[in-house]
Motif scaffolding. Structure first.
Motif, PDB file in Angstrom:
ATOM      1  N   LEU A  28      28.328 -17.852  45.932  1.00  0.00           N
ATOM      2  CA  LEU A  28      28.837 -16.830  44.875  1.00  0.00           C
ATOM      3  C   LEU A  28      27.342 -16.097  44.549  1.00  0.00           C
ATOM      4  O   LEU A  28      27.435 -15.004  44.409  1.00  0.00           O
ATOM      5  CB  LEU A  28      29.456 -17.401  43.697  1.00  0.00           C
ATOM      6  CG  LEU A  28      30.662 -18.119  44.096  1.00  0.00           C
ATOM      7  CD1 LEU A  28      31.435 -18.613  42.856  1.00  0.00           C
ATOM      8  CD2 LEU A  28      31.483 -17.175  44.878  1.00  0.00           C
ATOM      9  N   LEU A  31      26.574 -13.770  47.397  1.00  0.00           N
ATOM     10  CA  LEU A  31      27.402 -12.559  47.300  1.00  0.00           C
ATOM     11  C   LEU A  31      27.160 -11.575  46.061  1.00  0.00           C
ATOM     12  O   LEU A  31      27.211 -10.460  46.163  1.00  0.00           O
ATOM     13  CB  LEU A  31      29.055 -13.153  47.095  1.00  0.00           C
ATOM     14  CG  LEU A  31      30.084 -12.174  47.246  1.00  0.00           C
ATOM     15  CD1 LEU A  31      30.032 -11.042  48.266  1.00  0.00           C
ATOM     16  CD2 LEU A  31      31.408 -12.639  46.830  1.00  0.00           C
ATOM     17  N   ILE A  35      26.105  -7.733  46.617  1.00  0.00           N
ATOM     18  CA  ILE A  35      26.660  -6.757  45.910  1.00  0.00           C
ATOM     19  C   ILE A  35      25.872  -5.929  45.100  1.00  0.00           C
ATOM     20  O   ILE A  35      25.889  -4.459  45.213  1.00  0.00           O
ATOM     21  CB  ILE A  35      28.007  -7.169  45.061  1.00  0.00           C
ATOM     22  CG1 ILE A  35      28.799  -8.056  46.041  1.00  0.00           C
ATOM     23  CG2 ILE A  35      28.342  -6.135  44.349  1.00  0.00           C
ATOM     24  CD1 ILE A  35      30.010  -8.701  45.249  1.00  0.00           C
ATOM     25  N   ALA A 115      35.532 -18.101  42.662  1.00  0.00           N
ATOM     26  CA  ALA A 115      35.577 -17.281  43.865  1.00  0.00           C
ATOM     27  C   ALA A 115      36.055 -16.172  43.983  1.00  0.00           C
ATOM     28  O   ALA A 115      35.819 -14.672  43.947  1.00  0.00           O
ATOM     29  CB  ALA A 115      35.906 -18.052  44.997  1.00  0.00           C
ATOM     30  N   VAL A 116      37.523 -16.097  42.991  1.00  0.00           N
ATOM     31  CA  VAL A 116      38.571 -14.855  43.091  1.00  0.00           C
ATOM     32  C   VAL A 116      37.816 -13.869  42.035  1.00  0.00           C
ATOM     33  O   VAL A 116      37.793 -12.734  42.377  1.00  0.00           O
ATOM     34  CB  VAL A 116      39.768 -15.275  42.434  1.00  0.00           C
ATOM     35  CG1 VAL A 116      40.729 -14.189  42.175  1.00  0.00           C
ATOM     36  CG2 VAL A 116      40.569 -16.298  43.852  1.00  0.00           C
ATOM     37  N   THR A 118      34.611 -13.589  41.164  1.00  0.00           N
ATOM     38  CA  THR A 118      33.530 -12.886  41.723  1.00  0.00           C
ATOM     39  C   THR A 118      34.076 -11.641  42.657  1.00  0.00           C
ATOM     40  O   THR A 118      33.297 -10.592  42.669  1.00  0.00           O
ATOM     41  CB  THR A 118      32.761 -13.970  42.424  1.00  0.00           C
ATOM     42  OG1 THR A 118      32.206 -14.999  41.694  1.00  0.00           O
ATOM     43  CG2 THR A 118      31.384 -13.510  43.098  1.00  0.00           C
ATOM     44  N   VAL A 119      34.747 -12.062  43.308  1.00  0.00           N
ATOM     45  CA  VAL A 119      35.232 -11.055  44.607  1.00  0.00           C
ATOM     46  C   VAL A 119      35.657  -9.785  43.877  1.00  0.00           C
ATOM     47  O   VAL A 119      35.512  -8.778  43.955  1.00  0.00           O
ATOM     48  CB  VAL A 119      36.359 -11.598  45.623  1.00  0.00           C
ATOM     49  CG1 VAL A 119      36.977 -10.763  46.523  1.00  0.00           C
ATOM     50  CG2 VAL A 119      35.591 -12.595  46.565  1.00  0.00           C
ATOM     51  N   GLY A 122      33.153  -7.968  41.806  1.00  0.00           N
ATOM     52  CA  GLY A 122      32.200  -7.380  42.753  1.00  0.00           C
ATOM     53  C   GLY A 122      33.016  -5.991  43.346  1.00  0.00           C
ATOM     54  O   GLY A 122      32.136  -5.068  43.665  1.00  0.00           O
ATOM     55  N   LEU A 123      34.061  -6.031  43.561  1.00  0.00           N
ATOM     56  CA  LEU A 123      34.796  -4.775  44.288  1.00  0.00           C
ATOM     57  C   LEU A 123      34.714  -3.828  43.086  1.00  0.00           C
ATOM     58  O   LEU A 123      34.731  -2.551  43.501  1.00  0.00           O
ATOM     59  CB  LEU A 123      36.265  -5.182  44.502  1.00  0.00           C
ATOM     60  CG  LEU A 123      36.277  -6.278  45.964  1.00  0.00           C
ATOM     61  CD1 LEU A 123      37.886  -6.392  46.156  1.00  0.00           C
ATOM     62  CD2 LEU A 123      35.876  -5.386  47.179  1.00  0.00           C
TER      63      LEU A 123
END
Length: 224
Positions: A28, A31, A35, A115-116, A118-119, A122-123
């Motif tokens: 993470l 990631l 990003i 994880a969810v 962070t994604v 990030g988006l």
């Protein structure tokens, strides 16, 4: 429903769970760094910090989780450390909190939640970076003008500013060149960026062709 992998440890931490949490924290962190690095303006030191921060926070949370004595010891140890850093922008502060939040989530065992989120965050960050969200429609500038000491700076450029700017504010006045000149610092909002040279030429005729500096607002305006 998100569940923690540490709920069934009964006060003990297994090697498998610790390594899994550390691995997810590192992934993470990478990631988050990728990003943030997408904007292309960050240093290698800051990128490394973003990668390491989640796993460091996760280690601390695992150490103090459910143990009051360890919590007090860690608090005392960190109180002896005085952190020093250069001032950062609001975006840098936000991404640091982002990395810390990921470490907090993995440190308590909520790997799926970490994880969810962070994604998703990030988006959102990438979308906001690619769009014009929050940008001003008019060009804001810092303008510095040098004039001779015999000129009255209070109204000397008012007609020029009325013609070329929507907003003009005198920020600071200081003497320079042993008091023989004044340096005026304005904050202006141009009506049309294409007329910047025309405005500077008009000011040059008024201040005797002395130094004029016109540039974007200082980065300190972006700090919290």
């Amino acid at each position: 429903m998100f569940t923690s992998i540490l709920t069934d440890t009964q006060g003990s931490l297994t090697v498998q769970n610790a390594l899994l949490c550390a691995l997810v924290s590192l992934l993470l962190g990478v990631l988050i760094a990728v990003i943030y690095g997408y904007q292309g303006t960050c240093s290698k030191n800051f990128m490394v910090t973003l990668v390491m921060l989640p796993v460091l926070v996760q280690m601390i949370i695992m150490l103090v989780n459910g143990n009051l004595g360890t919590s007090v010891a860690v608090l005392g140890a960190f109180s002896l450390v005085r952190f020093r850093s250069v001032p950062g922008s609001s975006k840098e502060m936000a991404v640091i909190f982002f990395a810390m939040a990921a470490g907090l989530a993995t440190g308590t065992g909520y790997l799926g939640f970490a994880a969810v989120m962070t994604v998703m965050i990030g988006l959102v960050f990438l979308i906001l970076e690619r769009t014009h969200f929050g940008e001003t429609k008019r060009e804001q500038k810092d303008l510095r003008i040098t004039i001779a000491e015999h000129l009255d700076y209070t109204e000397i450029f008012d007609d020029i500013f009325r013609k070329y700017t929507n907003n003009c504010r005198l920020q600071r006045v200081k003497t320079t060149n042993l008091g023989s000149m004044y340096e005026l610092e304005y904050y202006i909002t141009l009506k049309d960026i294409r007329q910047e040279k025309e405005m500077i030429d008009a000011i040059r005729c008024r201040n005797g062709n002395l130094t004029i500096i016109c540039g974007r607002r200082a980065s300190i305006q972006e700090e919290l």
